[in-house]
Each structure stands twice: as C-alpha cells, then as structure tokens.
Design a protein around this motif. Sequence first.
Motif, PDB file in Angstrom:
ATOM      1  N   UNK A 121      12.902  40.632  14.790  1.00  0.00           N
ATOM      2  CA  UNK A 121      13.178  39.293  14.275  1.00  0.00           C
ATOM      3  C   UNK A 121      13.823  39.434  12.910  1.00  0.00           C
ATOM      4  N   UNK A 122      14.855  38.641  12.652  1.00  0.00           N
ATOM      5  CA  UNK A 122      15.533  38.709  11.361  1.00  0.00           C
ATOM      6  C   UNK A 122      15.724  37.316  10.800  1.00  0.00           C
ATOM      7  N   UNK A 123      15.866  37.256   9.487  1.00  0.00           N
ATOM      8  CA  UNK A 123      16.141  36.007   8.800  1.00  0.00           C
ATOM      9  C   UNK A 123      16.534  36.305   7.370  1.00  0.00           C
ATOM     10  N   UNK A 124      16.931  35.254   6.643  1.00  0.00           N
ATOM     11  CA  UNK A 124      17.334  35.485   5.253  1.00  0.00           C
ATOM     12  C   UNK A 124      17.271  34.207   4.451  1.00  0.00           C
ATOM     13  N   UNK A 125      17.302  34.384   3.145  1.00  0.00           N
ATOM     14  CA  UNK A 125      17.458  33.296   2.185  1.00  0.00           C
ATOM     15  C   UNK A 125      18.804  33.520   1.490  1.00  0.00           C
ATOM     16  N   UNK A 126      19.282  32.528   0.761  1.00  0.00           N
ATOM     17  CA  UNK A 126      20.504  32.714  -0.014  1.00  0.00           C
ATOM     18  C   UNK A 126      20.242  33.619  -1.196  1.00  0.00           C
ATOM     19  N   UNK A 127      19.088  33.453  -1.809  1.00  0.00           N
ATOM     20  CA  UNK A 127      18.713  34.300  -2.953  1.00  0.00           C
ATOM     21  C   UNK A 127      17.444  35.065  -2.595  1.00  0.00           C
ATOM     22  N   UNK A 128      16.457  35.089  -3.487  1.00  0.00           N
ATOM     23  CA  UNK A 128      15.255  35.888  -3.290  1.00  0.00           C
ATOM     24  C   UNK A 128      14.310  35.277  -2.251  1.00  0.00           C
ATOM     25  N   UNK A 129      13.547  36.158  -1.607  1.00  0.00           N
ATOM     26  CA  UNK A 129      12.523  35.765  -0.636  1.00  0.00           C
ATOM     27  C   UNK A 129      11.174  35.771  -1.350  1.00  0.00           C
ATOM     28  N   UNK A 172       9.555  43.862  12.977  1.00  0.00           N
ATOM     29  CA  UNK A 172       9.450  44.502  14.286  1.00  0.00           C
ATOM     30  C   UNK A 172       8.036  44.259  14.793  1.00  0.00           C
ATOM     31  N   UNK A 173       7.898  43.702  15.994  1.00  0.00           N
ATOM     32  CA  UNK A 173       6.593  43.412  16.589  1.00  0.00           C
ATOM     33  C   UNK A 173       6.466  44.142  17.919  1.00  0.00           C
ATOM     34  N   UNK A 174       5.381  44.890  18.087  1.00  0.00           N
ATOM     35  CA  UNK A 174       5.103  45.618  19.328  1.00  0.00           C
ATOM     36  C   UNK A 174       3.819  45.075  19.941  1.00  0.00           C
ATOM     37  N   UNK A 175       3.873  44.714  21.221  1.00  0.00           N
ATOM     38  CA  UNK A 175       2.716  44.158  21.920  1.00  0.00           C
ATOM     39  C   UNK A 175       2.094  45.222  22.829  1.00  0.00           C
ATOM     40  N   UNK A 176       0.934  45.787  22.450  1.00  0.00           N
ATOM     41  CA  UNK A 176       0.298  46.796  23.298  1.00  0.00           C
ATOM     42  C   UNK A 176      -0.631  46.204  24.360  1.00  0.00           C
ATOM     43  N   UNK A 177      -0.779  44.883  24.412  1.00  0.00           N
ATOM     44  CA  UNK A 177      -1.751  44.257  25.305  1.00  0.00           C
ATOM     45  C   UNK A 177      -1.083  43.624  26.524  1.00  0.00           C
ATOM     46  N   UNK A 178      -1.913  43.161  27.466  1.00  0.00           N
ATOM     47  CA  UNK A 178      -1.436  42.623  28.733  1.00  0.00           C
ATOM     48  C   UNK A 178      -0.855  41.223  28.579  1.00  0.00           C
ATOM     49  N   UNK A 179      -1.447  40.389  27.741  1.00  0.00           N
ATOM     50  CA  UNK A 179      -0.978  39.017  27.583  1.00  0.00           C
ATOM     51  C   UNK A 179       0.315  38.957  26.776  1.00  0.00           C
ATOM     52  N   UNK A 208       2.799  43.699  13.990  1.00  0.00           N
ATOM     53  CA  UNK A 208       4.102  43.434  13.377  1.00  0.00           C
ATOM     54  C   UNK A 208       4.228  44.114  12.020  1.00  0.00           C
ATOM     55  N   UNK A 209       5.409  44.638  11.751  1.00  0.00           N
ATOM     56  CA  UNK A 209       5.763  45.201  10.444  1.00  0.00           C
ATOM     57  C   UNK A 209       6.901  44.374   9.887  1.00  0.00           C
TER      58      UNK A 209
END
Length: 117
Positions: free
Chosen positions: A97-105, A57-64, A45-46
């Motif tokens: 995946x996305x999300x936010x705060x009202x002010x700073x994270x 952004x998450x990329x799954x290179x495995x079988x599970x 994940x980045x």
Amino acid sequence: MRLYRCLASVTVAVALVLSAPYDALPHARVEAGDAKAPPPFGAACRTRIEGSHVVAHCHNPYVDVDRVRLHIECDRWWDLDTDSAPVDTEPAMTVRLTGRCWKEVRSAWISHQNRGS
C-alpha cells in the motif's frame, strides 16, 4: 474480654468455611468446551515513511481474509489526509500500500477488517 469472644467467633467461622469441601463452596465453573478463543486474525504490516511518501507491506499468515487500508495524516493543516482503497489480503499473501502528502507526514497506520474465509 469482649474482644476475645468476638475474635473466637470469627475464628470458628473462618475454620468452618476453610474445612468445607471444595464442591460445597460457591465458585464459578468453566467447562473445557465453553470458553472458545477467537481464531487468530490480522495481517502483519510494516510501514515506512520517507519524506512525504508512505509505503506499507502487509502479509497475512492466517486463513481468514484481512481487508487492510492505509491511513495517512499529513503534518501541514492545508495538506489533505488520505485513506487508501481497501485491499483484500488473502491467506499467505503480501500486499503493498502506498500514499503520500504534499509535504511532511505526521503519522500513518493500517486498519484491519475481517472478511471471513
């Protein structure tokens, strides 16, 4: 004189232990098939934070299947921390995946759960 006798007996004992055959010495044995390494798992994940918005952004290179969630901790005490809904990341799949705060994270991270194949 006593020191030499004591040293001599210790030397003889060490020589006897070192001259014993390898199979006679006590040691732990591990057979080749006994130690199974767990299969590789986990999406890579980045996470990017821009102001009050978080995108991962998450990329799954495995079988599970990897069930990922985005967790966001907001900087202000009155700002609510958020957790995204879990998303199943199938093999060779990339999710956003996305999300936010009202002010700073303050911080953002991803949690992983193995969903099996």
